[in-house]
Design an enzyme around this catalytic site. Structure first.
Site, PDB file in Angstrom:
ATOM      1  N   ASP A  63       0.824  -1.215   0.000  1.00  0.00           N
ATOM      2  CA  ASP A  63       0.000   0.000   0.000  1.00  0.00           C
ATOM      3  C   ASP A  63       0.859   1.266   0.000  1.00  0.00           C
ATOM      4  O   ASP A  63       1.961   1.290   0.550  1.00  0.00           O
ATOM      5  CB  ASP A  63      -0.915   0.023   1.232  1.00  0.00           C
ATOM      6  CG  ASP A  63      -2.044  -0.990   1.138  1.00  0.00           C
ATOM      7  OD1 ASP A  63      -2.302  -1.479   0.025  1.00  0.00           O
ATOM      8  OD2 ASP A  63      -2.666  -1.292   2.170  1.00  0.00           O
ATOM      9  N   TYR A 112      -7.104   4.935  -3.407  1.00  0.00           N
ATOM     10  CA  TYR A 112      -6.745   4.417  -2.076  1.00  0.00           C
ATOM     11  C   TYR A 112      -7.462   5.204  -0.986  1.00  0.00           C
ATOM     12  O   TYR A 112      -7.501   6.436  -1.016  1.00  0.00           O
ATOM     13  CB  TYR A 112      -5.237   4.504  -1.892  1.00  0.00           C
ATOM     14  CG  TYR A 112      -4.728   3.742  -0.701  1.00  0.00           C
ATOM     15  CD1 TYR A 112      -4.988   2.394  -0.569  1.00  0.00           C
ATOM     16  CD2 TYR A 112      -3.977   4.373   0.280  1.00  0.00           C
ATOM     17  CE1 TYR A 112      -4.512   1.674   0.523  1.00  0.00           C
ATOM     18  CE2 TYR A 112      -3.494   3.670   1.375  1.00  0.00           C
ATOM     19  CZ  TYR A 112      -3.775   2.328   1.492  1.00  0.00           C
ATOM     20  OH  TYR A 112      -3.313   1.619   2.570  1.00  0.00           O
TER      21      TYR A 112
END
Length: 349
Positions: free
Chosen positions: A22, A244
């Site tokens: 991430d 995200y």
């Protein structure tokens, strides 16, 4: 150990290793840990870090076209958070559990949040109530339309009354005797319109969502708990529908801005599109490399996503999509009219 062994076996077959966890501090730390675990298998200069804020083919290809090295500042920031968790949480939690029945844990976030709650509770406990009265009337015009409307007493002899910044103004009506005197005088006085103030005010569009504002809005609009909101957002992200969802930046990629502005012009008309894009400033130490939470493709309107979503996912996607599109529209124009009414003989109300 099993995963570590598998990764080492795969790394031996490769010339380069690309690390793509991430795009946040935790992701950077995970990339660093993977690098530390595999650097004896692959030369150190052959490790690359790639990040992308949306799971779409163009974003992923663009990320791999410009690989970078691990950002040690981010890794160290995550390590600092990790240390704080251990210093506060690991050491404080057992003490709290022993001393307070029903308590589970403390931590670097919980402890500060608890302090805010305690300070607010102390304000409430120490608050000294003061009695004051508000005065209003239900009136109507003497000619059509005769629909009744409410007016509120705002000034006595030009001095504002009521409350401001949680403090009573000097002219506030504090006693029953004052109230009865005002009521008596108003009951025997004609009300006259003294002024009508009309003006147009504008309200700027709100910025696209960040993590905290998405949680707040989903709680208020949809009744979702923060954990549920983030779980649904994770599913939307994995489906490639949104960027995200863990971010504190209101930045938007230029390509997304251009697409949104074109969409507004084609679907709502040029009057709703400002001459230049709306830009918003992030607060404090936001991670500016990240984007705000937005749909990956603004043309995928709610209800037409092309992906099978359950009802909760549809509602959250609509919330994100509408907030993003609205963020690139012109300010709302609001016509505001204030009517001032005078009354009284001895006193002016």
């Amino acid at each position: 150990k099993k995963v570590h062994k598998e990764l080492k076996a795969e790394a031996k077959k490769c010339e380069n290793v690309y690390l793509a966890p991430d795009p946040d501090r935790e992701g950077e730390a995970i990339a660093w840990h993977l690098y530390e675990a595999l650097k004896k298998t692959v030369p150190e200069e052959n490790f690359y870090r790639v990040t992308y804020n949306e799971i779409t083919k163009p974003a992923i290809l663009a990320a791999f076209e410009q690989p970078e090295k691990i950002d040690m500042d981010r890794v160290n920031a995550q390590q600092a958070r990790h240390i704080l968790d251990r210093l506060v949480g690991f050491q404080g939690s057992p003490v709290v559990r022993k001393q307070i029945r029903g308590a589970n844990s403390v931590g670097r976030v919980q402890t500060v949040a608890l302090r805010l709650v305690v300070e607010r509770e102390n304000e409430i406990t120490n608050f000294q109530p003061e009695t004051y009265f508000t005065v209003g009337a239900e009136v109507r015009k003497q000619e059509a339309p005769l629909d009744p409307f409410a007016v509120k007493l705002a000034r006595i002899n030009g001095e504002p009354i009521g409350i401001k910044d949680r403090k009573l103004l000097p002219g506030a009506v504090k006693t029953q005797e004052q109230l009865e005197g005002i009521q008596s005088e108003l009951n025997n006085s004609p009300l006259r319109v003294s002024d009508v103030i009309s003006k147009e005010v504008t309200r700027k569009a709100r910025p696209p969502f960040i993590t905290s504002t998405l949680q707040q809005s989903a709680s208020g609009s949809l009744g979702y708990a923060p954990s549920r909101t983030m779980g649904i957002a994770q599913s939307l992200y994995e489906s490639g529908l949104i960027t995200y969802m863990r971010t504190d930046s209101v930045n938007i990629a230029q390509s997304a801005l251009d697409e949104c502005r074109s969409f507004i012009g084609e679907n709502y008309g040029a009057d709703y599109r400002p001459e230049s894009p709306n830009f918003y400033k992030s607060k404090g130490a936001a991670q500016e490399a990240h984007e705000a939470i937005r749909p990956t493709d603004v043309s995928l309107q709610p209800g037409k996503e092309g992906v099978k979503l359950d009802i909760a996912e549809q509602k959250l996607y609509r919330l994100i999509w509408e907030r993003f599109v609205a963020s690139q529209m012109v300010p709302a124009r609001i016509a505001r009219r204030t009517v001032e009414i005078e009354a009284g003989s001895e006193n002016t109300y």
